[in-house]
Design an enzyme around this catalytic site. Structure first.
Site, PDB file in Angstrom:
ATOM      1  N   SER A  53      40.834  97.641  87.044  1.00 26.16           N
ATOM      2  CA  SER A  53      40.036  98.874  87.112  1.00 26.16           C
ATOM      3  C   SER A  53      39.670  99.357  85.714  1.00 26.16           C
ATOM      4  O   SER A  53      40.401  99.099  84.741  1.00 26.16           O
ATOM      5  CB  SER A  53      40.843  99.962  87.847  1.00 26.16           C
ATOM      6  OG  SER A  53      40.117 101.181  87.901  1.00 26.16           O
TER       7      SER A  53
ATOM      8  N   TYR B 203      51.284 113.112  79.232  1.00 29.50           N
ATOM      9  CA  TYR B 203      50.316 112.092  78.811  1.00 29.50           C
ATOM     10  C   TYR B 203      50.336 111.936  77.286  1.00 29.50           C
ATOM     11  O   TYR B 203      50.334 110.819  76.755  1.00 29.50           O
ATOM     12  CB  TYR B 203      48.935 112.496  79.309  1.00 29.50           C
ATOM     13  CG  TYR B 203      47.882 111.428  79.174  1.00 29.50           C
ATOM     14  CD1 TYR B 203      47.874 110.317  80.001  1.00 29.50           C
ATOM     15  CD2 TYR B 203      46.887 111.543  78.211  1.00 29.50           C
ATOM     16  CE1 TYR B 203      46.898 109.338  79.874  1.00 29.50           C
ATOM     17  CE2 TYR B 203      45.899 110.578  78.081  1.00 29.50           C
ATOM     18  CZ  TYR B 203      45.908 109.473  78.917  1.00 29.50           C
ATOM     19  OH  TYR B 203      44.941 108.510  78.787  1.00 29.50           O
TER      20      TYR B 203
ATOM     21  N   CYS C 121      46.403  98.084  79.119  1.00 36.39           N
ATOM     22  CA  CYS C 121      45.511  99.132  79.643  1.00 36.39           C
ATOM     23  C   CYS C 121      46.106  99.888  80.817  1.00 36.39           C
ATOM     24  O   CYS C 121      45.576 100.947  81.175  1.00 36.39           O
ATOM     25  CB  CYS C 121      44.185  98.527  80.095  1.00 36.39           C
ATOM     26  SG  CYS C 121      43.045  98.219  78.759  1.00 36.39           S
TER      27      CYS C 121
ATOM     28  N   THR D 124      35.451 106.229  84.058  1.00 37.32           N
ATOM     29  CA  THR D 124      36.225 105.228  84.815  1.00 37.32           C
ATOM     30  C   THR D 124      36.783 105.897  86.065  1.00 37.32           C
ATOM     31  O   THR D 124      36.779 107.134  86.169  1.00 37.32           O
ATOM     32  CB  THR D 124      37.420 104.693  83.997  1.00 37.32           C
ATOM     33  OG1 THR D 124      38.384 105.741  83.872  1.00 37.32           O
ATOM     34  CG2 THR D 124      37.024 104.190  82.629  1.00 37.32           C
TER      35      THR D 124
ATOM     36  N   LEU E 233      38.812 100.544  82.140  1.00 44.45           N
ATOM     37  CA  LEU E 233      38.755  99.930  80.802  1.00 44.45           C
ATOM     38  C   LEU E 233      39.363  98.531  80.805  1.00 44.45           C
ATOM     39  O   LEU E 233      38.863  97.618  80.140  1.00 44.45           O
ATOM     40  CB  LEU E 233      39.488 100.817  79.791  1.00 44.45           C
ATOM     41  CG  LEU E 233      39.055 102.294  79.712  1.00 44.45           C
ATOM     42  CD1 LEU E 233      39.791 103.012  78.584  1.00 44.45           C
ATOM     43  CD2 LEU E 233      37.550 102.421  79.532  1.00 44.45           C
TER      44      LEU E 233
ATOM     45  N   VAL F  43      54.088  97.554  85.764  1.00 41.59           N
ATOM     46  CA  VAL F  43      54.460  97.355  84.350  1.00 41.59           C
ATOM     47  C   VAL F  43      55.669  98.185  83.938  1.00 41.59           C
ATOM     48  O   VAL F  43      56.298  97.894  82.918  1.00 41.59           O
ATOM     49  CB  VAL F  43      53.286  97.641  83.380  1.00 41.59           C
ATOM     50  CG1 VAL F  43      52.165  96.621  83.559  1.00 41.59           C
ATOM     51  CG2 VAL F  43      52.782  99.064  83.503  1.00 41.59           C
TER      52      VAL F  43
HETATM   53  P1  NAD Z   1      41.899 103.381  85.744  1.00 45.54           P
HETATM   54  O1  NAD Z   1      42.649 104.273  86.653  1.00 45.54           O
HETATM   55  O2  NAD Z   1      40.502 103.028  86.078  1.00 45.54           O
HETATM   56  O3  NAD Z   1      42.711 102.007  85.535  1.00 45.54           O
HETATM   57  C1  NAD Z   1      44.083 101.991  85.307  1.00 45.54           C
HETATM   58  C2  NAD Z   1      44.665 100.740  85.924  1.00 45.54           C
HETATM   59  O4  NAD Z   1      46.085 100.741  85.662  1.00 45.54           O
HETATM   60  C3  NAD Z   1      44.484 100.677  87.455  1.00 45.54           C
HETATM   61  O5  NAD Z   1      43.986  99.411  87.831  1.00 45.54           O
HETATM   62  C4  NAD Z   1      45.888 100.906  87.979  1.00 45.54           C
HETATM   63  O6  NAD Z   1      46.154 100.235  89.202  1.00 45.54           O
HETATM   64  C5  NAD Z   1      46.727 100.314  86.841  1.00 45.54           C
HETATM   65  N1  NAD Z   1      48.092 100.803  86.869  1.00 45.54           N
HETATM   66  C6  NAD Z   1      48.522 102.088  87.007  1.00 45.54           C
HETATM   67  N2  NAD Z   1      49.863 102.134  87.038  1.00 45.54           N
HETATM   68  C7  NAD Z   1      50.290 100.848  86.905  1.00 45.54           C
HETATM   69  C8  NAD Z   1      51.573 100.234  86.881  1.00 45.54           C
HETATM   70  N3  NAD Z   1      52.698 100.966  87.001  1.00 45.54           N
HETATM   71  N4  NAD Z   1      51.638  98.895  86.731  1.00 45.54           N
HETATM   72  C9  NAD Z   1      50.515  98.148  86.633  1.00 45.54           C
HETATM   73  N5  NAD Z   1      49.285  98.668  86.651  1.00 45.54           N
HETATM   74  C10 NAD Z   1      49.176 100.002  86.799  1.00 45.54           C
HETATM   75  O7  NAD Z   1      42.011 104.063  84.318  1.00 45.54           O
HETATM   76  P2  NAD Z   1      41.187 103.826  82.965  1.00 45.54           P
HETATM   77  O8  NAD Z   1      40.404 105.051  82.717  1.00 45.54           O
HETATM   78  O9  NAD Z   1      40.527 102.507  82.948  1.00 45.54           O
HETATM   79  O10 NAD Z   1      42.385 103.842  81.917  1.00 45.54           O
HETATM   80  C11 NAD Z   1      42.851 102.660  81.270  1.00 45.54           C
HETATM   81  C12 NAD Z   1      43.732 103.062  80.116  1.00 45.54           C
HETATM   82  O11 NAD Z   1      42.958 103.777  79.155  1.00 45.54           O
HETATM   83  C13 NAD Z   1      44.869 103.995  80.527  1.00 45.54           C
HETATM   84  O12 NAD Z   1      46.035 103.661  79.787  1.00 45.54           O
HETATM   85  C14 NAD Z   1      44.360 105.361  80.126  1.00 45.54           C
HETATM   86  O13 NAD Z   1      45.413 106.254  79.859  1.00 45.54           O
HETATM   87  C15 NAD Z   1      43.542 105.027  78.890  1.00 45.54           C
HETATM   88  N6  NAD Z   1      42.497 106.000  78.582  1.00 45.54           N
HETATM   89  C16 NAD Z   1      41.529 106.317  79.475  1.00 45.54           C
HETATM   90  C17 NAD Z   1      40.570 107.268  79.119  1.00 45.54           C
HETATM   91  C18 NAD Z   1      39.443 107.680  80.049  1.00 45.54           C
HETATM   92  O14 NAD Z   1      38.734 108.667  79.759  1.00 45.54           O
HETATM   93  N7  NAD Z   1      39.216 106.983  81.157  1.00 45.54           N
HETATM   94  C19 NAD Z   1      40.595 107.875  77.856  1.00 45.54           C
HETATM   95  C20 NAD Z   1      41.607 107.527  76.972  1.00 45.54           C
HETATM   96  C21 NAD Z   1      42.548 106.579  77.335  1.00 45.54           C
END
Ligand code: NAD
Length: 251
Positions: free
Chosen positions: A15, A151, A75, A186, A17, A52
């Site tokens: 999913s 967070y 990620c 996302t 990023l 994870v």
């Molecule tokens: P998302 O929810 O689209 O994807 C996150 C993925 O992590 C999902 O596929 C989910 O199933 C997986 N996941 C969650 N818990 C898990 C676990 N315990 N074990 C294995 N997989 C697990 O989120 P995203 O927006 O793509 O975020 C990706 C990363 O980037 C995250 O670490 C998030 O904190 C970080 N981030 C996102 C943003 C944003 O604005 N979207 C900004 C800064 C940082």
């Protein structure tokens, strides 16, 4: 680290990023494995279901990957909002722990299991590099708004780990860096009200828009291809410096 012909592990690769990064690396010719809780991996990417935050599960998933692993992109992540305490009582400490366990301990678990494998890789290229690791940090690694304690705890520590793990692994020719996005479009943020998103984006300098997941993947690609970049966290947030709170905040 040229991804073509290499093996790359992306946590959360089903999913957002992580998915865009897995797709980018697969298109660049890498053999990509997504470690994720649920969902479906992009086409051409192998999916190993894995929580994870559970080290034994991460080790078993890494053991199921044959041969050298050259690239790890951490990620997998979750969010949570809540004050540390309110007039009603203490904040939700179970939620706080969960966020730290997934975002910080989860990245540490994957890094520990994968880096132990990377150490055995044949040195490659001009610098004899054995591996490269990229952590998805966050703007909240640096400035987190009201209610983002859990967070921020996870993401500021993860940003700090980029230098520490780079130092731990430098003798093995493995680099560790982070990319710290601001607001990215996302599934993680898809449920936020449009007016809140507009307010968050108004704090960006230029451009005032949500980032695209492919823009994160592009920066990961740059990090992988830039050997001198090590122990660094690159902000990807259009110059955003969030204020303490939005009008949507808790109190
Ligand atoms: P998302 O929810 O689209 O994807 C996150 C993925 O992590 C999902 O596929 C989910 O199933 C997986 N996941 C969650 N818990 C898990 C676990 N315990 N074990 C294995 N997989 C697990 O989120 P995203 O927006 O793509 O975020 C990706 C990363 O980037 C995250 O670490 C998030 O904190 C970080 N981030 C996102 C943003 C944003 O604005 N979207 C900004 C800064 C940082």
């Amino acid at each position: 680290m040229e991804p073509a012909g290499k093996c790359a592990v992306v946590t959360g690769g089903n999913s957002g990023l992580g998915r865009a990064t897995a797709e980018w690396l697969a298109a660049a010719g890498a053999d990509v494995v997504s470690l994720d809780l649920s969902g479906e991996a992009p086409e051409g990417v192998r999916f190993i279901p894995c929580d994870v935050s559970d080290f034994a599960a991460v080790q078993a998933a890494v053991d199921a990957i044959e041969g050298p692993i050259h690239i790890l992109v951490n990620c997998a992540g979750i969010g949570a909002i809540g004050a540390i305490a309110t007039p009603e009582g203490p904040g939700d400490m179970a939620a706080f722990r969960k966020v730290v366990e997934v975002n910080l301990i989860g990245a540490a678990n994957a890094t520990a299991a994968v880096a132990a494998r990377m150490i055995g890789n044949e040195p490659a290229g001009e610098d004899g590099e054995r591996g490269a690791i990229v952590n998805a940090c966050s703007i909240a690694s640096f400035e987190a708004q009201e209610g983002m304690g859990a967070y921020a705890a996870s993401k500021s520590a993860l940003a700090a780990m980029c230098l520490v793990w780079a130092r731990d692994l430098s003798r093995h020719a493995i680099r560790v860096n982070g990319v710290a996005p601001g607001f990215m479009a996302t599934p993680m943020v898809a449920m936020l009200p449009e007016a809140l998103v507009d307010e968050l984006l108004s704090d960006a300098e230029f451009p005032k828009r949500a980032g695209r997941a492919e823009e994160f993947a592009e920066v990961v690609d740059f990090v992988l291809h830039t050997p001198l970049l090590n122990g660094e966290v690159i902000r990807l947030d259009a110059g955003t410096r969030p204020p303490a709170r939005t009008k949507w905040s808790m109190g």
